[in-house]
Enzyme design. Structure first.
Site, mmCIF file in Angstrom:
data_model
loop_
_atom_site.group_PDB
_atom_site.id
_atom_site.type_symbol
_atom_site.label_atom_id
_atom_site.label_comp_id
_atom_site.label_asym_id
_atom_site.label_seq_id
_atom_site.Cartn_x
_atom_site.Cartn_y
_atom_site.Cartn_z
ATOM 1 N N ARG A 109 -12.206 4.402 -3.434
ATOM 2 C CA ARG A 109 -12.613 5.005 -2.174
ATOM 3 C C ARG A 109 -11.689 6.154 -1.821
ATOM 4 O O ARG A 109 -10.487 5.974 -1.678
ATOM 5 C CB ARG A 109 -12.607 3.955 -1.054
ATOM 6 C CG ARG A 109 -13.140 4.479 0.261
ATOM 7 C CD ARG A 109 -13.406 3.360 1.245
ATOM 8 N NE ARG A 109 -12.203 2.633 1.620
ATOM 9 C CZ ARG A 109 -12.175 1.704 2.561
ATOM 10 N NH1 ARG A 109 -13.288 1.347 3.187
ATOM 11 N NH2 ARG A 109 -11.057 1.076 2.859
ATOM 12 N N THR A 113 -12.456 10.824 2.823
ATOM 13 C CA THR A 113 -13.894 10.806 3.131
ATOM 14 C C THR A 113 -14.482 9.401 3.167
ATOM 15 O O THR A 113 -15.598 9.210 3.664
ATOM 16 C CB THR A 113 -14.671 11.609 2.086
ATOM 17 O OG1 THR A 113 -14.565 10.956 0.806
ATOM 18 C CG2 THR A 113 -14.122 13.031 1.965
ATOM 19 N N ASP A 205 -7.330 -6.343 2.711
ATOM 20 C CA ASP A 205 -7.817 -5.719 1.480
ATOM 21 C C ASP A 205 -7.953 -6.792 0.403
ATOM 22 O O ASP A 205 -6.949 -7.355 -0.045
ATOM 23 C CB ASP A 205 -6.856 -4.618 1.025
ATOM 24 C CG ASP A 205 -7.389 -3.839 -0.163
ATOM 25 O OD1 ASP A 205 -7.486 -4.420 -1.270
ATOM 26 O OD2 ASP A 205 -7.727 -2.653 0.001
ATOM 27 N N ASP A 208 -5.942 -6.205 -2.929
ATOM 28 C CA ASP A 208 -4.506 -6.424 -2.790
ATOM 29 C C ASP A 208 -4.179 -7.909 -2.699
ATOM 30 O O ASP A 208 -3.185 -8.377 -3.255
ATOM 31 C CB ASP A 208 -3.984 -5.707 -1.544
ATOM 32 C CG ASP A 208 -3.877 -4.205 -1.737
ATOM 33 O OD1 ASP A 208 -3.885 -3.759 -2.901
ATOM 34 O OD2 ASP A 208 -3.794 -3.481 -0.730
#
Length: 214
Positions: A109, A113, A205, A208
């Site tokens: 990602r 943006t 996340d 992670d």
């Protein structure tokens, strides 16, 4: 459980799924615990996702006599993991359907943006004969899922389903608008996205937490 608003969106509300998800959400859950729970949860979700897999009759012999019995053809199922976090769901699905073929889609990602950028794509052969299950723990903005499914559709698979641990109204809306023919399976639809594209309340996340990185 199919959501009343959209029969193509399925929230798997089984008590074991919800229990394990709660344990995974806790910020003090260790990497080992998170990974183990995700694998167990993926196996539970796989039962629901594969509920309508076609069966065929084969002749077998029991210790007492011959009979006709039903089997699935796992080789006709392809699991597509969106790297890297999708691999956290992969082992659980393969434990349930070990004959499935596996493909990988590398996407990251863009932090500015929030759009998905592809860096790797490799899928099994003869995709036109296969049903595809795309796995990624989080359906947040929807950009990665949309990009992955768009690439897979070029190979003309028989069907595509998308499986995630968590999603939110924004992610569901984006994926449903881009690919209205793709069923979504999830353990929970959380409240919303924050300004950084993370699901709230979420679990952080997923990549992670699976791999113990920052």
């Amino acid at each position: 459980m199919t959501t009343p608003q959209d029969p193509m969106v399925h929230v798997i509300s089984h008590p074991l799924v919800q229990h394990k998800l709660t344990l995974m959400r806790r910020k003090d859950a260790s990497t080992t615990s998170f990974r183990t729970l995700l694998n167990e949860l993926a196996m539970l979700m796989a039962y629901e996702v594969t509920r309508d897999m076609p069966l065929q009759d084969i002749e077998i012999e029991t210790p007492l006599e011959k009979m006709t019995a039903k089997v699935i053809d796992g080789k006709k199922l392809a699991l597509a993991s969106i790297l890297r976090a999708g691999n956290g769901l992969l082992d659980g699905f393969l434990a349930v359907v070990p004959g499935a073929r596996v493909g990988h889609i590398g996407l990251y990602r863009d932090p500015a943006t929030l759009q998905a950028v592809e860096y790797y794509f490799k899928m099994p052969k003869e995709m036109s004969e296969r049903d595809v299950v795309v796995v990624d723990p989080m359906l947040a903005t929807g950009h990665s899922a949309i990009a992955a499914i768009t690439r897979i559709k070029v190979l003309n698979p028989k069907s595509i389903k998308f499986v995630c641990l968590l999603t939110c109204p924004e992610g569901v809306k984006a994926l449903r608008e881009a690919h209205p023919d793709v069923e979504i399976f999830t353990a929970a639809i959380d409240r919303q996205l924050n300004s950084h594209g993370y699901i709230l309340p979420g679990l952080g996340d997923a990549g992670d937490r699976i791999f113990g990185t920052q």
